[in-house]
Design a protein around this motif. Structure first.
Motif, PDB file in Angstrom:
ATOM      1  N   SER A 684      -8.552  37.980 -34.311  1.00  0.00           N
ATOM      2  CA  SER A 684      -8.053  38.950 -33.340  1.00  0.00           C
ATOM      3  C   SER A 684      -6.537  38.882 -33.219  1.00  0.00           C
ATOM      4  CB  SER A 684      -8.686  38.696 -31.971  1.00  0.00           C
ATOM      5  OG  SER A 684     -10.091  38.780 -32.046  1.00  0.00           O
ATOM      6  N   PHE A 685      -5.981  37.684 -33.382  1.00  0.00           N
ATOM      7  CA  PHE A 685      -4.531  37.542 -33.364  1.00  0.00           C
ATOM      8  C   PHE A 685      -3.917  38.018 -34.669  1.00  0.00           C
ATOM      9  CE2 PHE A 685      -1.056  34.637 -34.679  1.00  0.00           C
ATOM     10  CZ  PHE A 685      -0.063  35.134 -33.844  1.00  0.00           C
ATOM     11  N   VAL A 686      -4.581  37.740 -35.791  1.00  0.00           N
ATOM     12  CA  VAL A 686      -4.038  38.126 -37.091  1.00  0.00           C
ATOM     13  C   VAL A 686      -4.010  39.644 -37.232  1.00  0.00           C
ATOM     14  CG1 VAL A 686      -4.388  37.934 -39.590  1.00  0.00           C
ATOM     15  CG2 VAL A 686      -4.793  35.965 -38.114  1.00  0.00           C
ATOM     16  N   LYS A 687      -4.992  40.349 -36.631  1.00  0.00           N
ATOM     17  CA  LYS A 687      -5.030  41.807 -36.755  1.00  0.00           C
ATOM     18  C   LYS A 687      -3.809  42.469 -36.157  1.00  0.00           C
ATOM     19  CE  LYS A 687      -9.024  42.576 -34.888  1.00  0.00           C
ATOM     20  NZ  LYS A 687     -10.218  43.298 -34.389  1.00  0.00           N
ATOM     21  N   ILE A 688      -3.149  41.819 -35.215  1.00  0.00           N
ATOM     22  CA  ILE A 688      -1.982  42.421 -34.574  1.00  0.00           C
ATOM     23  C   ILE A 688      -0.757  42.349 -35.471  1.00  0.00           C
ATOM     24  CG2 ILE A 688      -0.438  42.234 -32.569  1.00  0.00           C
ATOM     25  CD1 ILE A 688      -3.135  43.416 -31.982  1.00  0.00           C
ATOM     26  N   VAL A 689      -0.690  41.380 -36.357  1.00  0.00           N
ATOM     27  CA  VAL A 689       0.485  41.217 -37.208  1.00  0.00           C
ATOM     28  C   VAL A 689       0.244  41.685 -38.630  1.00  0.00           C
ATOM     29  CG1 VAL A 689       1.351  39.306 -35.849  1.00  0.00           C
ATOM     30  CG2 VAL A 689      -0.198  38.829 -37.728  1.00  0.00           C
ATOM     31  N   ALA A 690      -0.924  42.239 -38.937  1.00  0.00           N
ATOM     32  CA  ALA A 690      -1.219  42.715 -40.285  1.00  0.00           C
ATOM     33  C   ALA A 690      -2.228  43.843 -40.179  1.00  0.00           C
ATOM     34  CB  ALA A 690      -1.759  41.584 -41.172  1.00  0.00           C
ATOM     35  N   PRO A 691      -2.268  44.762 -41.182  1.00  0.00           N
ATOM     36  CA  PRO A 691      -3.293  45.804 -41.179  1.00  0.00           C
ATOM     37  C   PRO A 691      -4.686  45.211 -41.110  1.00  0.00           C
ATOM     38  CG  PRO A 691      -1.607  46.290 -42.812  1.00  0.00           C
ATOM     39  CD  PRO A 691      -1.315  44.917 -42.276  1.00  0.00           C
ATOM     40  N   ALA A 692      -5.589  45.963 -40.473  1.00  0.00           N
ATOM     41  CA  ALA A 692      -6.928  45.436 -40.204  1.00  0.00           C
ATOM     42  C   ALA A 692      -7.664  45.057 -41.482  1.00  0.00           C
ATOM     43  CB  ALA A 692      -7.731  46.473 -39.405  1.00  0.00           C
ATOM     44  N   ALA A 693      -7.484  45.859 -42.551  1.00  0.00           N
ATOM     45  CA  ALA A 693      -8.221  45.591 -43.782  1.00  0.00           C
ATOM     46  C   ALA A 693      -7.629  44.452 -44.593  1.00  0.00           C
ATOM     47  CB  ALA A 693      -8.249  46.864 -44.651  1.00  0.00           C
ATOM     48  N   VAL A 694      -6.447  43.966 -44.218  1.00  0.00           N
ATOM     49  CA  VAL A 694      -5.776  42.918 -44.979  1.00  0.00           C
ATOM     50  C   VAL A 694      -5.834  41.583 -44.256  1.00  0.00           C
ATOM     51  CG1 VAL A 694      -3.577  42.209 -45.986  1.00  0.00           C
ATOM     52  CG2 VAL A 694      -4.267  44.606 -46.063  1.00  0.00           C
ATOM     53  N   GLY A 695      -5.530  41.589 -42.933  1.00  0.00           N
ATOM     54  CA  GLY A 695      -5.445  40.343 -42.189  1.00  0.00           C
ATOM     55  C   GLY A 695      -6.748  39.578 -42.148  1.00  0.00           C
ATOM     56  N   GLY A 696      -7.859  40.276 -41.877  1.00  0.00           N
ATOM     57  CA  GLY A 696      -9.147  39.595 -41.795  1.00  0.00           C
ATOM     58  C   GLY A 696      -9.575  38.991 -43.116  1.00  0.00           C
ATOM     59  N   VAL A 697      -9.358  39.705 -44.214  1.00  0.00           N
ATOM     60  CA  VAL A 697      -9.730  39.196 -45.531  1.00  0.00           C
ATOM     61  C   VAL A 697      -8.935  37.939 -45.860  1.00  0.00           C
ATOM     62  CG1 VAL A 697      -9.701  39.711 -47.996  1.00  0.00           C
ATOM     63  CG2 VAL A 697     -10.453  41.453 -46.373  1.00  0.00           C
ATOM     64  N   ALA A 698      -7.629  37.979 -45.620  1.00  0.00           N
ATOM     65  CA  ALA A 698      -6.797  36.815 -45.919  1.00  0.00           C
ATOM     66  C   ALA A 698      -7.193  35.609 -45.070  1.00  0.00           C
ATOM     67  CB  ALA A 698      -5.325  37.167 -45.699  1.00  0.00           C
ATOM     68  N   LEU A 699      -7.457  35.840 -43.776  1.00  0.00           N
ATOM     69  CA  LEU A 699      -7.814  34.717 -42.904  1.00  0.00           C
ATOM     70  C   LEU A 699      -9.156  34.109 -43.305  1.00  0.00           C
ATOM     71  CD1 LEU A 699      -7.183  34.196 -39.247  1.00  0.00           C
ATOM     72  CD2 LEU A 699      -9.576  34.173 -39.916  1.00  0.00           C
ATOM     73  N   ASN A 700     -10.163  34.935 -43.588  1.00  0.00           N
ATOM     74  CA  ASN A 700     -11.479  34.400 -43.965  1.00  0.00           C
ATOM     75  C   ASN A 700     -11.406  33.645 -45.287  1.00  0.00           C
ATOM     76  OD1 ASN A 700     -12.888  35.308 -41.702  1.00  0.00           O
ATOM     77  ND2 ASN A 700     -13.218  37.325 -42.596  1.00  0.00           N
ATOM     78  N   THR A 701     -10.621  34.179 -46.237  1.00  0.00           N
ATOM     79  CA  THR A 701     -10.486  33.481 -47.513  1.00  0.00           C
ATOM     80  C   THR A 701      -9.840  32.117 -47.325  1.00  0.00           C
ATOM     81  OG1 THR A 701     -10.272  35.621 -48.634  1.00  0.00           O
ATOM     82  CG2 THR A 701      -9.552  33.670 -49.843  1.00  0.00           C
ATOM     83  N   ARG A 702      -8.787  32.081 -46.525  1.00  0.00           N
ATOM     84  CA  ARG A 702      -8.111  30.810 -46.268  1.00  0.00           C
ATOM     85  C   ARG A 702      -9.036  29.834 -45.543  1.00  0.00           C
ATOM     86  NH1 ARG A 702      -4.381  27.227 -47.939  1.00  0.00           N
ATOM     87  NH2 ARG A 702      -3.398  26.120 -46.202  1.00  0.00           N
ATOM     88  N   PHE A 703      -9.816  30.342 -44.587  1.00  0.00           N
ATOM     89  CA  PHE A 703     -10.732  29.474 -43.839  1.00  0.00           C
ATOM     90  C   PHE A 703     -11.776  28.848 -44.759  1.00  0.00           C
ATOM     91  CE2 PHE A 703     -14.890  29.275 -41.690  1.00  0.00           C
ATOM     92  CZ  PHE A 703     -14.640  28.229 -40.820  1.00  0.00           C
ATOM     93  N   LEU A 704     -12.350  29.650 -45.650  1.00  0.00           N
ATOM     94  CA  LEU A 704     -13.368  29.115 -46.558  1.00  0.00           C
ATOM     95  C   LEU A 704     -12.772  28.096 -47.521  1.00  0.00           C
ATOM     96  CD1 LEU A 704     -15.451  32.331 -47.389  1.00  0.00           C
ATOM     97  CD2 LEU A 704     -15.991  30.491 -45.775  1.00  0.00           C
ATOM     98  N   GLN A 705     -11.563  28.338 -47.980  1.00  0.00           N
ATOM     99  CA  GLN A 705     -10.929  27.364 -48.870  1.00  0.00           C
ATOM    100  C   GLN A 705     -10.709  26.027 -48.162  1.00  0.00           C
ATOM    101  OE1 GLN A 705      -7.343  29.071 -50.424  1.00  0.00           O
ATOM    102  NE2 GLN A 705      -8.400  30.729 -51.490  1.00  0.00           N
ATOM    103  N   ARG A 706     -10.237  26.085 -46.916  1.00  0.00           N
ATOM    104  CA  ARG A 706     -10.019  24.845 -46.164  1.00  0.00           C
ATOM    105  C   ARG A 706     -11.337  24.173 -45.788  1.00  0.00           C
ATOM    106  NH1 ARG A 706      -5.222  22.819 -46.748  1.00  0.00           N
ATOM    107  NH2 ARG A 706      -5.321  21.794 -44.706  1.00  0.00           N
ATOM    108  N   ALA A 707     -12.439  24.945 -45.796  1.00  0.00           N
ATOM    109  CA  ALA A 707     -13.748  24.376 -45.474  1.00  0.00           C
ATOM    110  C   ALA A 707     -14.407  23.726 -46.685  1.00  0.00           C
ATOM    111  CB  ALA A 707     -14.662  25.450 -44.901  1.00  0.00           C
ATOM    112  N   GLY A 708     -13.740  23.756 -47.841  1.00  0.00           N
ATOM    113  CA  GLY A 708     -14.272  23.097 -49.016  1.00  0.00           C
ATOM    114  C   GLY A 708     -14.793  24.017 -50.081  1.00  0.00           C
TER     115      GLY A 708
END
Length: 913
Positions: A684-708
């Motif tokens: 919800s915070f990332v959507k404010i600083v990036a387009p909706a279709a870009v911010g969520g994808v980048a955050l989820n990808t980064r989260f999964l990478q950090r999760a192993g």
């Protein structure tokens, strides 16, 4: 991995050039033939036949050209008219005081002077255009006269339309500023725009009188006399005169840009005559072809000229049309980049001539090898030429790799060091600007875009540009080594902050993008090949293994094969992965100077995404505010149903749980569910600083990478989730649209909107499949998408529990948002103002689709406008639709920003992001 031997498309080596006759070689042959014919004869008795035609490919010049400068003047004129009318409408007191002061000052003029000025201006205002037309017709320039007549007719039409608007529909303040009671008839008003003066101004501007000083002086004297006499006699107002001049000026340049200006580009005959005029005796000339691009189009046309007596010449011709090429690109660079990183986009021919001449003399004075300028001249009012001594040789782009030696690289850096010792920036150190003569000496050409007294940033940009230019041909290691050997390690290390694409030339950026696409394609090919080999190995192992073993340990074998396939893909990807050239150069410099600054310098004044977001957000805010101005929020809030508001809050909170389910359903690996929910809140915070279709994808990808999850598999999981979500979104939109169309009819016939949408999609599919370029583009993108997503989807299909979680999460996510919007509507509307849940779902799905496509953060502007218009279209009153959408966006976008920021910081501290 080193990257070398990269040439721009079209660059050719010596063997190809030698086997093909070029215009310069033909010109030399003509000069030799002429010398042989006149050998042994008395020079005074020899009659030389001058060749006025240029050899080579002299393109057929168009009769008319559309100049960007005319468009800019048109826009400035329109803006001036708008500003003038705005001042007249909102600054009534100022306009009235100005008129009184002018009337008071002019009222003291002698009557005899007023009469003489009026008589002279009335006669001259008609005689001057006629005299100029006769002068142009005598010189066979009838096209300009035709343009002037057309502009005058259009200006007269605009004048009549303006007079009618002011008299019938304009506000009283504008009417009072542009008119006053007529001295001859107090009941009548003067004309807001002069019916004859505006056409005359348009005519004289369109025929190009501004380029002729004498005619221009006569015109201004006549206009001032006419304005003075009209003001003094009370037949006009100051604002009326200014509006008349602006209308005539604007219509003239609008006409010139619409129909095009007559092409006055000098031909080969004009060039030969100009050379004779400055004392040369040319025999022949050959056009040297250079690709016209927005970056190089204003460099001028180049000719190789042979003389009767003396060495050959290199002549550069620059005209107004060529100078206008790339204007919009340079204007965009000036808008988006800081002032020290750009040059002026508006430059006269005289300024261009003086700048190139100054830089040519300064470069030679600095000790650098540069073409020697020996003469300059004008070729009429619209072109200039610069005459250089001929410097034979080949460009760096055309040299074979084996001829680019270390000595040549060091010589190039010596020339740059000589320029920088006198604070001279070249600004375009690309391959075709570096010439190598027959002796192997490097010569720097194309100094026209350079700058004297340059700052440190421009000099460092030159260093970084040459590093990349040489690195594209010989690799990062040799390019950096040669630079350090001449400039020193400190000077090379200081250029690292400039080593970014935005600081490089346009052709260099295009080459780097092409190389990046080729690297990505090689990586995809390596992954596909490794996956296919792993599958073949698995099939062979399955054929050799006993059936009993397969039955007892099917799950173990399956897991082992999956791990082996992942390991093979990762190894292939690691082996195929290549660093880009800029990264290689950074690593080479840091190996020499580990403490060198690597943080990129801020060169952009404003990013294109920021500008687009600002414009789109402003449009959305304007639309939303226009809807809210007619609503009384006091009674509306007092009568709101707070129970439905609480329900909307609950559905908004539940959407984050659904989003976590929709993501984890496509991740076979084990990922903690609570932390995934926290990541969705952080989105919800990332959507404010990036387009909706870009911010969520980048955050989820980064989260999964950090999760192993491995990087490739993380991208594939998010891509599979997005792809499946897109399919569900389209199916639900069509289904709810069908229900919306049938809910008020007894038959099951779909609505016209759904049919129109299906037909539109079908037409688009037919167009894409029938056009080869579009078909190849879509096929390439789809193939690259499915290369990583499809294997991931197959892994998920083997786990029904995961698949149910993913599909259920997507359906629950959509249901939460639909119910939140429906609760927001019911919070502000009564039973009569409610609409069906199917209509709410259609409106939400359409708004969400536009929000994902919008370039603004969170879809701001696009979502609000779509939801409001959609709800009104399905029958909801505007007084209910606007506050409902506002409440919905507050709960789903703005209020979650603070919890999202807290969750983002928490996950970052924990190493989860």
């Amino acid at each position: 991995m080193k990257q070398q031997g990269v040439r721009p498309e079209g660059a050719e080596g010596t063997s190809d050039a030698a086997s093909r006759p070029d215009p310069a070689r033909k010109a030399e042959q003509n000069a030799k033939a002429l010398a042989e014919q006149t050998a042994g004869q008395d020079p005074e008795l020899v009659e030389v036949t001058h060749i006025d035609e240029v050899e080579g490919d002299e393109p057929l010049l168009p009769a008319r050209v559309h100049r960007p400068s005319d468009l800019m003047r048109l826009l400035v004129g329109v803006l001036g008219v708008i500003v003038l009318i705005a001042i007249a409408a909102f600054a009534h007191g100022t306009t009235s005081g100005l008129e009184q002061d002018i009337n008071k000052g002019t009222g003291q003029a002698p009557d005899l002077l007023i009469k003489i000025a009026g008589l002279a201006s009335s006669i001259a205002i008609l005689l001057v255009p006629v005299a100029f037309a006769i002068e142009r017709l005598i010189k066979r320039d009838g096209l300009r006269i035709a343009d002037g007549v057309l502009a005058a007719v259009l200006a007269h039409g605009v004048t009549l339309a303006t007079d009618l608007w002011v008299a019938k529909a304009a506000p009283d303040s504008i009417q009072e500023a542009l008119t006053q009671p007529s001295p001859g008839d107090i009941t009548a008003l003067t004309d807001p725009v002069h019916g004859y003066l505006a056409p005359v101004i348009a005519y004289m501007t369109a025929v190009g009188m501004s380029r002729r000083p004498r005619w221009r002086a006569v015109l201004w004297i006549v206009l001032l006399l006419d304005a003075f006499s009209m003001l003094v006699t009370g037949y006009t107002t100051p604002f009326s005169i200014i509006l008349t001049v602006l209308i005539g000026w604007t219509v003239a340049y609008g006409t010139l840009y619409a129909v095009g200006s007559p092409n006055v580009r000098p031909t080969g005959r004009t060039l030969m005559a100009g050379l004779r005029h400055v004392g040369f005796r040319p025999v022949s000339a050959a056009r040297q072809e250079v690709a016209d691009t927005p970056e190089t189009g204003d460099r001028g046309r180049r000719y190789f000229v042979t003389l009767e007596d003396g060495p050959p010449l290199d002549v550069t011709v620059v005209d107004r049309e060529q100078q206008a090429q790339g204007f919009f690109y340079r204007a965009w660079r000036n808008l988006t980049l800081r002032g020290f990183a750009t040059r002026s986009s508006l430059q006269s021919l005289r300024q261009a001539l003086e700048q190139e001449a100054l830089l040519a003399y300064a470069a030679i004075a600095a000790g650098a090898n540069a073409p020697k300028l020996i003469a300059t001249s004008e070729l009429g009012p619209d072109a200039v030429m610069l005459i250089y001594e001929h410097t034979g040789g080949r460009t760096l782009d055309s040299l074979p790799d084996e001829e680019i030696t270390d000595d040549l690289l060091r010589d190039a850096w010596h020339q740059v060091r000589a320029l920088q010792s006198r604070r001279i920036a070249h600004r375009r150190l690309v391959g075709d600007a570096i010439l190598v003569d027959r002796s192997g000496t490097v010569i720097l050409t194309d100094l026209r875009v350079g700058e004297i007294a340059a700052g440190d940033l421009l000099l460092r940009m030159d260093t970084s540009q040459l590093l990349v230019t040489l690195g594209l041909r010989v690799g990062a290691e040799r390019a950096v080594a040669s630079a350090v050997g001449v400039l020193g390690p400190d000077a090379v290390a200081d250029c690292l902050p400039m080593l970014q694409p935005i600081a490089l030339s346009r052709s260099t950026r295009a080459t780097l993008r092409r190389l990046a696409r080729e690297r990505a394609q090689r990586e995809r090919d390596a992954v596909l090949e490794a996956s296919q080999q792993a599958k073949l190995a698995r099939q062979e192992a399955a054929g050799d293994a006993p059936a009993v073993t397969l039955e007892k340990s099917a799950k173990k074998v399956e897991r082992a094969e999956a791990r082996a396939e992942k390991r093979a893909i990762d190894e292939a990807l690691e082996e195929a992965r290549e660093e880009d050239l800029l990264t290689q150069i950074r690593h080479e410099v840091l190996r020499i100077r580990p403490q060198a600054p690597v943080e990129p310098a801020r060169l952009e004044r404003v990013r294109p995404r920021t500008l687009i977001s600002f414009i789109a957000g402003a449009i959305g805010a304007y639309f939303l505010l226009t809807q809210l101005t007619h609503i009384e929020f006091g009674p509306l809030v007092a009568n709101a149903e707070w129970g439905w508001v609480a329900a909307a809050v609950l559905f908004s909170a539940l959407s984050y749980v659904a989003a976590a389910m929709s993501l984890l359903g496509f991740v076979p690996e084990r990922v903690p569910f609570p932390r995934t929910v926290a990541a969705q809140v952080a989105g919800s915070f990332v959507k404010i600083v990036a387009p909706a279709a870009v911010g969520g994808v980048a955050l989820n990808t980064r989260f999964l990478q950090r999760a192993g999850v491995r990087p490739g598999l993380a991208v594939a999981s998010v891509g599979a989730s997005q792809l499946f979500g897109l399919g569900c979104h389209i199916l639900m939109l069509l289904s709810f649209g069908y229900l919306t169309g049938t809910e008020k009819t007894p038959s099951l016939s779909p609505s016209r909107t759904v049919i129109a949408g299906l037909l539109t999609v079908a037409v688009l599919v037919l167009v894409v499949t029938s056009v080869p370029f579009l078909r190849k583009f879509v096929a390439t993108r789809v193939r690259s998408l499915f290369a990583g997503v499809v294997p991931r989807m197959l892994d998920v299909l083997q786990r029904p529990q995961k698949l149910v979680t993913g599909i259920g999460g997507m359906l629950l996510l959509t249901a939460c948002f639909v119910m939140c919007l429906d609760a927001s509507i019911r919070a502000f509307g009564d039973q009569d103002a409610s609409i069906s849940i199917a209509s709410v779902a259609v409106v939400f799905l359409a708004g969400n689709a536009l929000g994902s496509a919008a370039p603004t953060p969170g879809g701001v502007g696009a979502v609000e406008a779509t939801l409001t218009v959609g709800l009104i279209a399905v029958g909801l009153p505007k007084e209910v639709a606007a506050p409902a959408v506002l409440l919905f966006r507050l709960l789903t976008l703005w209020i979650p920003v603070l919890p999202g920021w807290l969750a983002f910081n928490h996950l970052t501290r924990k190493g989860a992001l």
